[in-house]
Design an enzyme around this catalytic site. Structure first.
Site, PDB file in Angstrom:
ATOM      1  N   ASN A  36      -4.928  10.163  -0.261  1.00  0.00           N
ATOM      2  CA  ASN A  36      -5.735   8.948  -0.311  1.00  0.00           C
ATOM      3  C   ASN A  36      -5.859   8.402   1.111  1.00  0.00           C
ATOM      4  O   ASN A  36      -4.907   7.833   1.634  1.00  0.00           O
ATOM      5  CB  ASN A  36      -5.050   7.928  -1.241  1.00  0.00           C
ATOM      6  CG  ASN A  36      -5.771   6.608  -1.294  1.00  0.00           C
ATOM      7  OD1 ASN A  36      -6.892   6.478  -0.787  1.00  0.00           O
ATOM      8  ND2 ASN A  36      -5.147   5.621  -1.917  1.00  0.00           N
ATOM      9  N   HIS A  63      -6.097   1.825  -8.396  1.00  0.00           N
ATOM     10  CA  HIS A  63      -5.122   1.730  -7.300  1.00  0.00           C
ATOM     11  C   HIS A  63      -4.706   0.268  -7.161  1.00  0.00           C
ATOM     12  O   HIS A  63      -5.533  -0.633  -7.328  1.00  0.00           O
ATOM     13  CB  HIS A  63      -5.733   2.247  -5.996  1.00  0.00           C
ATOM     14  CG  HIS A  63      -4.705   2.413  -4.927  1.00  0.00           C
ATOM     15  ND1 HIS A  63      -4.199   1.341  -4.224  1.00  0.00           N
ATOM     16  CD2 HIS A  63      -4.043   3.502  -4.478  1.00  0.00           C
ATOM     17  CE1 HIS A  63      -3.280   1.781  -3.372  1.00  0.00           C
ATOM     18  NE2 HIS A  63      -3.169   3.093  -3.511  1.00  0.00           N
ATOM     19  N   SER A  99       4.784   5.788  -0.050  1.00  0.00           N
ATOM     20  CA  SER A  99       5.561   6.168   1.132  1.00  0.00           C
ATOM     21  C   SER A  99       6.187   7.561   1.057  1.00  0.00           C
ATOM     22  O   SER A  99       7.285   7.766   1.569  1.00  0.00           O
ATOM     23  CB  SER A  99       6.638   5.118   1.428  1.00  0.00           C
ATOM     24  OG  SER A  99       6.046   3.872   1.709  1.00  0.00           O
ATOM     25  N   LYS A 103      -7.728   6.050   2.124  1.00  0.00           N
ATOM     26  CA  LYS A 103      -8.000   4.599   2.136  1.00  0.00           C
ATOM     27  C   LYS A 103      -9.130   4.281   3.124  1.00  0.00           C
ATOM     28  O   LYS A 103     -10.021   5.091   3.311  1.00  0.00           O
ATOM     29  CB  LYS A 103      -6.713   3.825   2.445  1.00  0.00           C
ATOM     30  CG  LYS A 103      -5.585   4.224   1.501  1.00  0.00           C
ATOM     31  CD  LYS A 103      -4.400   3.300   1.544  1.00  0.00           C
ATOM     32  CE  LYS A 103      -3.337   3.796   0.572  1.00  0.00           C
ATOM     33  NZ  LYS A 103      -2.209   2.890   0.466  1.00  0.00           N
ATOM     34  N   GLU A 145       2.701   4.539  -8.972  1.00  0.00           N
ATOM     35  CA  GLU A 145       2.823   4.050  -7.603  1.00  0.00           C
ATOM     36  C   GLU A 145       3.436   2.657  -7.624  1.00  0.00           C
ATOM     37  O   GLU A 145       2.705   1.669  -7.766  1.00  0.00           O
ATOM     38  CB  GLU A 145       1.441   3.986  -6.942  1.00  0.00           C
ATOM     39  CG  GLU A 145       0.765   5.327  -6.818  1.00  0.00           C
ATOM     40  CD  GLU A 145      -0.212   5.349  -5.633  1.00  0.00           C
ATOM     41  OE1 GLU A 145      -0.098   6.254  -4.803  1.00  0.00           O
ATOM     42  OE2 GLU A 145      -1.050   4.448  -5.533  1.00  0.00           O
ATOM     43  N   GLU A 149      -4.295  -1.554  -4.733  1.00  0.00           N
ATOM     44  CA  GLU A 149      -5.102  -2.328  -3.774  1.00  0.00           C
ATOM     45  C   GLU A 149      -6.416  -2.779  -4.420  1.00  0.00           C
ATOM     46  O   GLU A 149      -6.959  -3.825  -4.058  1.00  0.00           O
ATOM     47  CB  GLU A 149      -5.330  -1.487  -2.507  1.00  0.00           C
ATOM     48  CG  GLU A 149      -4.048  -1.384  -1.679  1.00  0.00           C
ATOM     49  CD  GLU A 149      -3.884  -0.113  -0.861  1.00  0.00           C
ATOM     50  OE1 GLU A 149      -4.867   0.617  -0.644  1.00  0.00           O
ATOM     51  OE2 GLU A 149      -2.734   0.166  -0.430  1.00  0.00           O
ATOM     52  N   GLY A 209       2.878   2.014   1.295  1.00  0.00           N
ATOM     53  CA  GLY A 209       2.669   1.638   2.695  1.00  0.00           C
ATOM     54  C   GLY A 209       3.812   0.853   3.313  1.00  0.00           C
ATOM     55  O   GLY A 209       3.667   0.258   4.376  1.00  0.00           O
TER      56      GLY A 209
HETATM   57  P1  PGA Z   1       1.385   5.448   1.074  1.00  0.00           P
HETATM   58  O1  PGA Z   1       0.163   5.178   0.066  1.00  0.00           O
HETATM   59  O2  PGA Z   1       1.735   6.908   0.943  1.00  0.00           O
HETATM   60  O3  PGA Z   1       0.847   5.114   2.427  1.00  0.00           O
HETATM   61  O4  PGA Z   1       2.499   4.553   0.637  1.00  0.00           O
HETATM   62  C1  PGA Z   1       0.114   5.755  -1.190  1.00  0.00           C
HETATM   63  C2  PGA Z   1      -1.073   5.233  -1.948  1.00  0.00           C
HETATM   64  O5  PGA Z   1      -1.360   4.028  -1.819  1.00  0.00           O
HETATM   65  O6  PGA Z   1      -1.734   5.960  -2.685  1.00  0.00           O
END
Ligand code: PGA
Length: 253
Positions: free
Chosen positions: A9, A98, A216, A11, A171, A100, A177
């Site tokens: 992803n 997601h 992460s 983003k 997640e 976000e 993140g």
């Molecule tokens: P990250 O993001 O690996 O940077 O924590 C994962 C995601 O949001 O899909």
């Protein structure tokens, strides 16, 4: 259907040139170094989908996903992108729900409509679920996830042949993140619980549903996570922006 899978992803990162460079690098290192080939899904931002598809389309294990989709097939929705549009630029999957996007206003009801439109257009939904830190600390992890999954566990869920196409991604919001990966035990506990819930409605078919972990994941943490019996791979954010890190994660299966 094989369950193992790795998704990237990206983003809201990269420019076109950078996305093309990253795609070429990932595809070429994958082809020379990966012994145990697992399917890869790359999810670049909308404007790069077509270009990334073009670069990856001849690599047998690669597929392209969008990061979200509108719930209507077309119309006066300025700034939005529809499922038929995604198909027309080479997508075969789409991330839905997601955290976000949930934080930006995608409700459970809206997300169900997005899953439906994706399935109608033969896009595999990558459906994300997960609790916040406060919810975990208040012992609400399972009730939050059960609510997020309620349509999938209800009688109006998709028919088995479509359900099987859906990829789920656990997640935990507190791990996204933040550099704070869930421990393999914490993640496995939730994955096993999700699979048990699916078993209650799908029976044996639940053993074929792909459930990814995201939050992460790094080359250092991937191996122990992917060893867990109910963790089928990862949805990788930050570490998927570096070809070398992403490939090392792909080697962790
Ligand atoms: P990250 O993001 O690996 O940077 O924590 C994962 C995601 O949001 O899909």
């Amino acid at each position: 259907m094989a369950r193992k899978l790795l998704a990237a992803n990206w983003k809201m990162n990269l420019t076109l040139i950078e996305a093309q460079g990253l795609t070429s690098e990932i595809v070429s290192i994958y082809q020379t170094e990966i012994q145990k080939p697992i399917p890869i899904i790359l999810a670049p931002p909308f404007p790069f989908l077509h270009a990334v598809h073009h670069l990856a389309k001849d690599a047998p294990r690669f597929q392209i996903a969008a990061q979200t989709v509108h719930h209507e097939p077309k119309g006066a929705f300025t700034g939005s992108v529809s499922a038929p549009m995604l198909v027309s630029v080479g997508c075969s999957a789409v991330i839905i729900g997601h955290s976000e996007c949930r934080q930006a206003g995608d409700t459970d009801e809206l997300l169900v409509r997005k899953v439906k439109i994706a399935l109608q257009h033969k896009l595999r939904p990558i459906f994300c679920i997960g609790e916040t830190l406060t919810q975990r600390e208040n012992n609400q992890t399972f009730s939050v996830i059960e609510k997020q999954l309620s349509w999938f566990l209800s009688d109006s869920r998709p028919p088995d042949n479509e359900f099987q196409q859906i990829i789920f991604a656990y997640e935990p919001v507190w791990a996204i993140g933040t550099g704070k990966t869930a421990t393999p035990e914490q993640a496995q506990e939730v994955h096993a619980w999700i699979r048990e819930k699916f078993t209650s409605v799908l029976g044996a078919l639940a053993s074929q549903i792909t459930i990814l972990y995201g939050g992460s994941v790094t080359p250092q943490t991937a191996k122990d996570l992917f060893k867990q019996p109910d963790i089928d791979g990862g949805l990788i954010g930050g570490a998927s922006l570096k070809a070398r890190d992403f490939i090392e994660i792909a080697k962790s299966f």
